[in-house]
Design a protein around this motif. Structure first.
Motif, PDB file in Angstrom:
ATOM      1  N   TYR A  28       0.803  -1.221   0.000  1.00  0.00           N
ATOM      2  CA  TYR A  28       0.000   0.000   0.000  1.00  0.00           C
ATOM      3  C   TYR A  28       0.836   1.272   0.000  1.00  0.00           C
ATOM      4  O   TYR A  28       0.360   2.317  -0.426  1.00  0.00           O
ATOM      5  CB  TYR A  28      -0.958   0.013   1.209  1.00  0.00           C
ATOM      6  N   ALA A  29       2.063   1.211   0.483  1.00  0.00           N
ATOM      7  CA  ALA A  29       2.940   2.374   0.515  1.00  0.00           C
ATOM      8  C   ALA A  29       4.189   2.037  -0.298  1.00  0.00           C
ATOM      9  O   ALA A  29       4.813   1.002  -0.073  1.00  0.00           O
ATOM     10  CB  ALA A  29       3.312   2.699   1.956  1.00  0.00           C
ATOM     11  N   PHE A  30       4.560   2.933  -1.204  1.00  0.00           N
ATOM     12  CA  PHE A  30       5.570   2.573  -2.183  1.00  0.00           C
ATOM     13  C   PHE A  30       6.915   3.251  -1.991  1.00  0.00           C
ATOM     14  O   PHE A  30       7.892   2.854  -2.589  1.00  0.00           O
ATOM     15  CB  PHE A  30       5.031   2.829  -3.585  1.00  0.00           C
ATOM     16  N   TRP A 108       8.560  -7.855  -9.381  1.00  0.00           N
ATOM     17  CA  TRP A 108       7.530  -7.813 -10.417  1.00  0.00           C
ATOM     18  C   TRP A 108       6.151  -8.026  -9.789  1.00  0.00           C
ATOM     19  O   TRP A 108       5.208  -7.313 -10.110  1.00  0.00           O
ATOM     20  CB  TRP A 108       7.786  -8.890 -11.474  1.00  0.00           C
ATOM     21  N   LEU A 109       6.050  -9.009  -8.894  1.00  0.00           N
ATOM     22  CA  LEU A 109       4.766  -9.300  -8.260  1.00  0.00           C
ATOM     23  C   LEU A 109       4.272  -8.100  -7.460  1.00  0.00           C
ATOM     24  O   LEU A 109       3.098  -7.725  -7.553  1.00  0.00           O
ATOM     25  CB  LEU A 109       4.873 -10.540  -7.368  1.00  0.00           C
ATOM     26  N   TYR A 110       5.142  -7.476  -6.684  1.00  0.00           N
ATOM     27  CA  TYR A 110       4.732  -6.287  -5.931  1.00  0.00           C
ATOM     28  C   TYR A 110       4.305  -5.160  -6.877  1.00  0.00           C
ATOM     29  O   TYR A 110       3.344  -4.442  -6.602  1.00  0.00           O
ATOM     30  CB  TYR A 110       5.839  -5.801  -5.000  1.00  0.00           C
ATOM     31  N   ASP A 111       5.008  -5.018  -7.989  1.00  0.00           N
ATOM     32  CA  ASP A 111       4.611  -3.997  -8.971  1.00  0.00           C
ATOM     33  C   ASP A 111       3.220  -4.280  -9.526  1.00  0.00           C
ATOM     34  O   ASP A 111       2.424  -3.370  -9.733  1.00  0.00           O
ATOM     35  CB  ASP A 111       5.626  -3.926 -10.117  1.00  0.00           C
ATOM     36  N   PHE A 116      -3.482  -3.043  -8.539  1.00  0.00           N
ATOM     37  CA  PHE A 116      -4.834  -3.469  -8.173  1.00  0.00           C
ATOM     38  C   PHE A 116      -5.527  -2.424  -7.307  1.00  0.00           C
ATOM     39  O   PHE A 116      -4.868  -1.641  -6.624  1.00  0.00           O
ATOM     40  CB  PHE A 116      -4.802  -4.794  -7.394  1.00  0.00           C
ATOM     41  N   ASN A 117      -6.857  -2.475  -7.292  1.00  0.00           N
ATOM     42  CA  ASN A 117      -7.592  -1.636  -6.353  1.00  0.00           C
ATOM     43  C   ASN A 117      -7.394  -2.196  -4.947  1.00  0.00           C
ATOM     44  O   ASN A 117      -6.846  -3.276  -4.771  1.00  0.00           O
ATOM     45  CB  ASN A 117      -9.079  -1.541  -6.731  1.00  0.00           C
ATOM     46  N   GLU A 118      -7.854  -1.469  -3.942  1.00  0.00           N
ATOM     47  CA  GLU A 118      -7.587  -1.849  -2.556  1.00  0.00           C
ATOM     48  C   GLU A 118      -8.110  -3.242  -2.216  1.00  0.00           C
ATOM     49  O   GLU A 118      -7.434  -4.019  -1.538  1.00  0.00           O
ATOM     50  CB  GLU A 118      -8.191  -0.825  -1.579  1.00  0.00           C
ATOM     51  N   ILE A 119      -9.294  -3.575  -2.658  1.00  0.00           N
ATOM     52  CA  ILE A 119      -9.890  -4.876  -2.331  1.00  0.00           C
ATOM     53  C   ILE A 119      -9.090  -6.000  -2.976  1.00  0.00           C
ATOM     54  O   ILE A 119      -8.719  -6.976  -2.307  1.00  0.00           O
ATOM     55  CB  ILE A 119     -11.366  -4.941  -2.783  1.00  0.00           C
ATOM     56  N   ASP A 120      -8.802  -5.884  -4.274  1.00  0.00           N
ATOM     57  CA  ASP A 120      -8.043  -6.926  -4.966  1.00  0.00           C
ATOM     58  C   ASP A 120      -6.631  -7.052  -4.394  1.00  0.00           C
ATOM     59  O   ASP A 120      -6.084  -8.143  -4.286  1.00  0.00           O
ATOM     60  CB  ASP A 120      -7.985  -6.653  -6.468  1.00  0.00           C
ATOM     61  N   ARG A 121      -6.044  -5.929  -4.027  1.00  0.00           N
ATOM     62  CA  ARG A 121      -4.716  -5.934  -3.422  1.00  0.00           C
ATOM     63  C   ARG A 121      -4.754  -6.724  -2.108  1.00  0.00           C
ATOM     64  O   ARG A 121      -3.907  -7.564  -1.841  1.00  0.00           O
ATOM     65  CB  ARG A 121      -4.285  -4.491  -3.167  1.00  0.00           C
ATOM     66  N   GLU A 160      -1.805 -13.534 -17.315  1.00  0.00           N
ATOM     67  CA  GLU A 160      -1.683 -12.820 -18.596  1.00  0.00           C
ATOM     68  C   GLU A 160      -0.512 -11.848 -18.564  1.00  0.00           C
ATOM     69  O   GLU A 160       0.265 -11.788 -19.513  1.00  0.00           O
ATOM     70  CB  GLU A 160      -2.986 -12.070 -18.913  1.00  0.00           C
ATOM     71  N   ASN A 161      -0.394 -11.087 -17.480  1.00  0.00           N
ATOM     72  CA  ASN A 161       0.690 -10.108 -17.384  1.00  0.00           C
ATOM     73  C   ASN A 161       2.051 -10.780 -17.286  1.00  0.00           C
ATOM     74  O   ASN A 161       3.048 -10.223 -17.732  1.00  0.00           O
ATOM     75  CB  ASN A 161       0.469  -9.186 -16.186  1.00  0.00           C
TER      76      ASN A 161
END
Length: 169
Positions: A28-30, A108-111, A116-121, A160-161
């Motif tokens: 959530y914080a980058f 890559w996974l964190y990127d 994602f939106n908050e819920i999907d994240r 896919e990504n």
């Protein structure tokens, strides 16, 4: 509950579950500064909530819920302040070498999770930590079937990504 007992429990939980909290915070914080701010917010919320813990769920589940809710609120608040403004931290990073993970696939996974939106994240993090759909449903307040649909879509999107990524996932 005495303050000394509350502090003792808090310190034990922090020692035992620090990695869990950092997973949520990193998603959530980058920037380092934002991660430190969010970590402080999460710790304050956990500390305040220690007396309210009733052991109805595992400590890790309870901490995850606090961390996710705090991170979502923090993220929303931060977005209001930064919309339309270029972040100074990003400009400074142009002059410094990036700290890379020991495994670039994790980076890559964190990127991808950041997109994602908050819920999907949140669901992605819970899934990666091995929580059941039932546990996710309890934490997120979403039906198990909705969790299943969302996770299916998340997996499909990541797959896919990853095809564009050298190693695949």
């Amino acid at each position: 509950m005495k303050e000394s007992e509350q502090r003792k429990i808090f310190n034990e939980w922090l020692d035992e579950h620090r990695a869990l909290l950092f997973k949520v915070i990193r998603s959530y914080a980058f920037t380092t500064e934002d991660q430190n701010d969010l970590f402080q917010d999460v710790c304050m919320q956990v500390y305040r909530s220690v007396p309210n813990f009733k052991a109805a769920s595992a400590v890790s589940t309870w901490l995850y819920r606090i961390a996710l809710n705090t991170a979502i609120k923090w993220s929303t608040k931060e977005r209001k302040h930064t919309d339309g403004h270029q972040e100074v931290e990003k400009m400074g990073n142009l002059l410094m070498a990036q700290n890379e993970s020991s495994d670039e696939r994790i980076g890559w996974l964190y990127d991808e999770i950041k997109k994602f939106n908050e819920i999907d994240r949140s669901l992605t993090l819970l899934l990666l930590d091995g929580f059941s759909y039932k546990e996710m449903s309890d934490m997120m307040g979403i039906t198990e079937s909705n969790i299943g649909v969302k996770i299916h879509r998340i997996k499909k999107q990541l797959t896919e990504n990853s095809k564009q990524y050298e190693y695949g996932v």
